[in-house]
Motif scaffolding. Structure first.
Motif, mmCIF file in Angstrom:
data_model
loop_
_atom_site.group_PDB
_atom_site.id
_atom_site.type_symbol
_atom_site.label_atom_id
_atom_site.label_comp_id
_atom_site.label_asym_id
_atom_site.label_seq_id
_atom_site.Cartn_x
_atom_site.Cartn_y
_atom_site.Cartn_z
ATOM 1 N N GLN A 263 19.971 22.488 -15.660
ATOM 2 C CA GLN A 263 19.079 23.592 -15.164
ATOM 3 C C GLN A 263 17.654 23.357 -15.406
ATOM 4 O O GLN A 263 16.749 24.035 -14.862
ATOM 5 N N SER A 264 17.375 22.549 -16.282
ATOM 6 C CA SER A 264 15.811 22.160 -16.607
ATOM 7 C C SER A 264 15.344 20.849 -16.168
ATOM 8 O O SER A 264 14.208 20.340 -16.587
ATOM 9 N N ASN A 265 16.482 20.095 -15.447
ATOM 10 C CA ASN A 265 15.854 18.871 -14.890
ATOM 11 C C ASN A 265 15.114 18.862 -13.723
ATOM 12 O O ASN A 265 15.592 18.707 -12.724
ATOM 13 N N SER A 266 13.758 19.614 -13.692
ATOM 14 C CA SER A 266 12.888 19.627 -12.694
ATOM 15 C C SER A 266 11.610 18.905 -12.876
ATOM 16 O O SER A 266 11.592 18.589 -13.807
ATOM 17 N N LYS A 267 11.089 18.860 -11.787
ATOM 18 C CA LYS A 267 9.847 18.230 -11.823
ATOM 19 C C LYS A 267 8.711 18.855 -12.911
ATOM 20 O O LYS A 267 8.081 18.022 -13.563
ATOM 21 N N LYS A 268 8.745 20.174 -13.134
ATOM 22 C CA LYS A 268 7.730 20.753 -13.800
ATOM 23 C C LYS A 268 8.267 20.304 -15.337
ATOM 24 O O LYS A 268 7.354 20.328 -16.222
ATOM 25 N N ASP A 269 9.247 20.126 -15.631
ATOM 26 C CA ASP A 269 9.823 19.957 -17.045
ATOM 27 C C ASP A 269 9.612 18.429 -17.536
ATOM 28 O O ASP A 269 9.425 18.411 -18.828
ATOM 29 N N THR A 270 9.412 17.330 -16.432
ATOM 30 C CA THR A 270 9.441 16.286 -16.912
ATOM 31 C C THR A 270 7.666 15.535 -16.448
ATOM 32 O O THR A 270 7.310 14.450 -17.113
#
Length: 588
Positions: free
Chosen positions: A114-121
């Motif tokens: 659920q947190s493997n998004s562009k904004k997180d990385t």
């Protein structure tokens, strides 16, 4: 000491820890905090200063040559194949379908779905303009800067009435690593590979000034201790094993003379680490970002003959991760250069921490890799990373890491490079020294150039594997009873120590590295009680609280006027010999 036996620990910390600052400088990060805190403020140990130099030098460093030689490349490939055989994975140039061993696929994606998004990385670019500048003017200035690289400082900063955005004079910490390459800043790292980063491009005075600026910024902005109040504080300086005495002298001068602390004391990372984990005897293995050190501690005393410095660490593993992916052609066709583009190294460090581990079988994972190009937003590239268990094995086979990209600083600067544990600091100011050499302000005078020069052999810096270094260090004690105790009391600290599977790998390889004629058949790595990266800092806090009134503390006035002043002819290194009551208090 009777008081130490009866006082409640929380009461002692409250009494003595509120005005005690612990400073633990490292090559990549500096950790500073109050002794009463649970953990320190950790800041990348770097500063970017605004420059008008043309052509602009983005990184001011002692890097001489980023290209590895043919021999190094061959040795690296040979080391990879040795590791591949041990881990039962395919060799460097071997296709999976023709592999000698069956694949054991292991997903090691660290980020939840659920947190493997562009904004997180994604790592954002730093806003290099002072607060209050509009985004439109920032973009316009960046475009103008790209079109005209010959713009000087006078044109950049026109004063408060100018419509041009105002650049920040300097940027510290992680923000400094995320500055766009087209902006007029030069990145500086005061410490590189465990030593002051002094070279013909980075003079000693600039190194010391930058170190002072970084530490002052952390104290003021993060700990909210302004210069006007620091005379009410004392400082515990926890220095790396790799530091020479001249480096320690300059660090003490920064703390007492420039940062205006009232008193200060110096402790060694290895000794502080055993206190940080409540031990008295251990073989301390500190795996940092750029340096790995090994030293044995017996009953609260550091044994100098056991000290070994290894010039590789976490950043070398990150660079090896990039090399491995490129060799397997899994890395996207993007420009990634961790040596000259700090933001790329930040990304690689994130991938290493999230994905690298040590275990048998093929270890692969899907990850989002970012590209950071001039004048463009970060690009996103989803790729499959492979052989993720190979790079951390470079700790045992250092030729895989090619650690000599950054050479050590010129030894000519360390004219008095005696060992901190072997020499006495009982200096008195010579009669022919003038007061002008001792500055009470922030100026930098060649005060140490007037001290006598002592010649001693440099510290041991070996290019051997971690298991061999640990074995060599412990066996050098020469006593079978102590050796057995140390082999069962190994302590891994530093950020890399949190690598999954490293503890079992160290135990297995150290056991095999012990010569067959030695009567030792058991090895054990002790579990750290706290974050391994903060153990030396925590130990420094404990040492500072327990050792609060001993003679090893240096007073600001004594240091500025007389150099090192030790009452009753006490040797400075006696600060490493703490009474048994203090150690008993820690263990209880």
């Amino acid at each position: 000491m009777d008081y130490l036996k009866t006082v409640v620990p929380s009461q002692l910390i409250a009494e003595r820890g509120s005005n005690l600052v612990v400073i633990n400088p490292g090559s990549a990060n500096v950790r500073i905090g109050l002794a009463q805190q649970d953990c320190p403020i950790s800041v990348p140990h770097c500063i970017a200063r605004r420059t008008s130099q043309v052509p602009k030098k983005n990184v001011q460093d002692q890097l001489l040559n980023s290209q590895i030689t043919t021999v190094q490349h061959m040795e690296r490939e040979r080391a990879y194949d040795i590791i591949a055989s041990l881990l039962k994975i395919r060799f460097l140039d071997e296709e999976v379908m023709n592999g000698q061993y069956p694949q054991k696929m292991g997903r090691v994606d660290a980020l939840p779905q659920q947190s493997n998004s562009k904004k997180d990385t994604v790592i954002p670019w730093t806003d290099v303009f002072e607060k209050g500048t509009s985004s439109s003017s920032v973009e316009g200035s960046s475009q103008r800067l790209g079109e005209s690289s010959t713009q000087n400082e006078d044109n950049v900063d026109d004063g408060p009435s100018s419509t041009e955005p105002k650049y920040r004079e300097y940027i510290i910490g992680e923000e400094a690593l995320r500055i766009p390459p087209n902006e007029p800043y030069c990145l500086r790292r005061p410490i590189r590979r465990g030593h002051f980063n002094i070279s013909m491009y980075y003079p000693a005075q600039q190194v010391i000034e930058d170190m002072h600026c970084i530490w002052d910024w952390v104290l003021t902005e993060k700990l909210h201790i302004p210069p006007s109040e620091r005379h009410m504080y004392s400082a515990v300086i926890v220095v790396p094993e790799s530091f020479d005495n001249r480096e320690m002298k300059e660090v003490i001068s920064v703390v007492l003379r420039d940062l205006h602390f009232n008193t200060a004391v110096v402790h060694q990372e290895g000794l502080a680490a055993v206190f940080g984990n409540g031990l008295s005897t251990a073989c301390v293995v500190n795996i940092g970002a750029q340096v790995t050190s090994v030293i044995c501690i017996e009953d609260g005393v550091a044994l100098p003959t056991t000290q070994i410095i290894l010039r590789y660490g976490g950043e070398d593993i990150s660079r090896c991760l990039l090399w491995t992916q490129r060799h397997h052609q899994t890395w996207p066709a993007i420009r990634t250069d961790p040596l000259t583009r700090p933001i790329d190294l930040l990304m690689l460090n994130q991938l290493r921490v999230s994905h690298c581990q040590i275990r048998e079988g093929e270890v692969e994972a899907f990850a989002v890799v970012h590209s950071y190009e001039h004048g463009a937003p970060p690009g996103f590239h989803k790729t499959r990373l492979t052989a993720l268990n190979v790079p951390p094995m470079g700790l045992f086979y250092p030729m895989l890491l090619v650690p000599d990209v950054y050479p050590p600083p010129p030894r000519t600067w360390f004219s008095d490079n005696e060992d901190m544990l072997e020499e006495t600091w009982d200096f008195s100011r010579r009669s022919d020294m003038s007061d002008g050499y001792f500055s009470g302000g922030g100026g930098y005078f060649p005060m140490w150039d007037n001290y006598p020069i002592f010649h001693s052999k440099p510290k041991k810096q070996d290019c051997i594997g971690l298991a061999d270094a640990i074995t060599k260090s412990i066996l050098s004690t020469g006593r079978i009873d102590l050796q057995r105790k140390l082999f069962c009391s190994m302590q891994l600290i530093g950020g890399v120590a949190m690598t999954e599977g490293l503890i079992s790998a160290v135990e297995e390889r150290v056991l095999h590295a012990i010569p067959s004629h030695e009567a030792i058949d058991t090895v054990e790595v002790l579990q750290s009680r706290t974050n391994p990266a903060f153990v030396p800092w925590k130990g420094g806090a404990i040492l500072g609280i327990l050792d609060y009134v001993r003679d090893a503390w240096i007073h600001r006035e004594d240091w500025i006027r007389n150099g090192v002043h030790i009452p009753s002819a006490r040797k400075y290194k006696d600060s490493y010999f703490l009474q048994a009551q203090s150690m008993s208090y820690i263990n209880n």
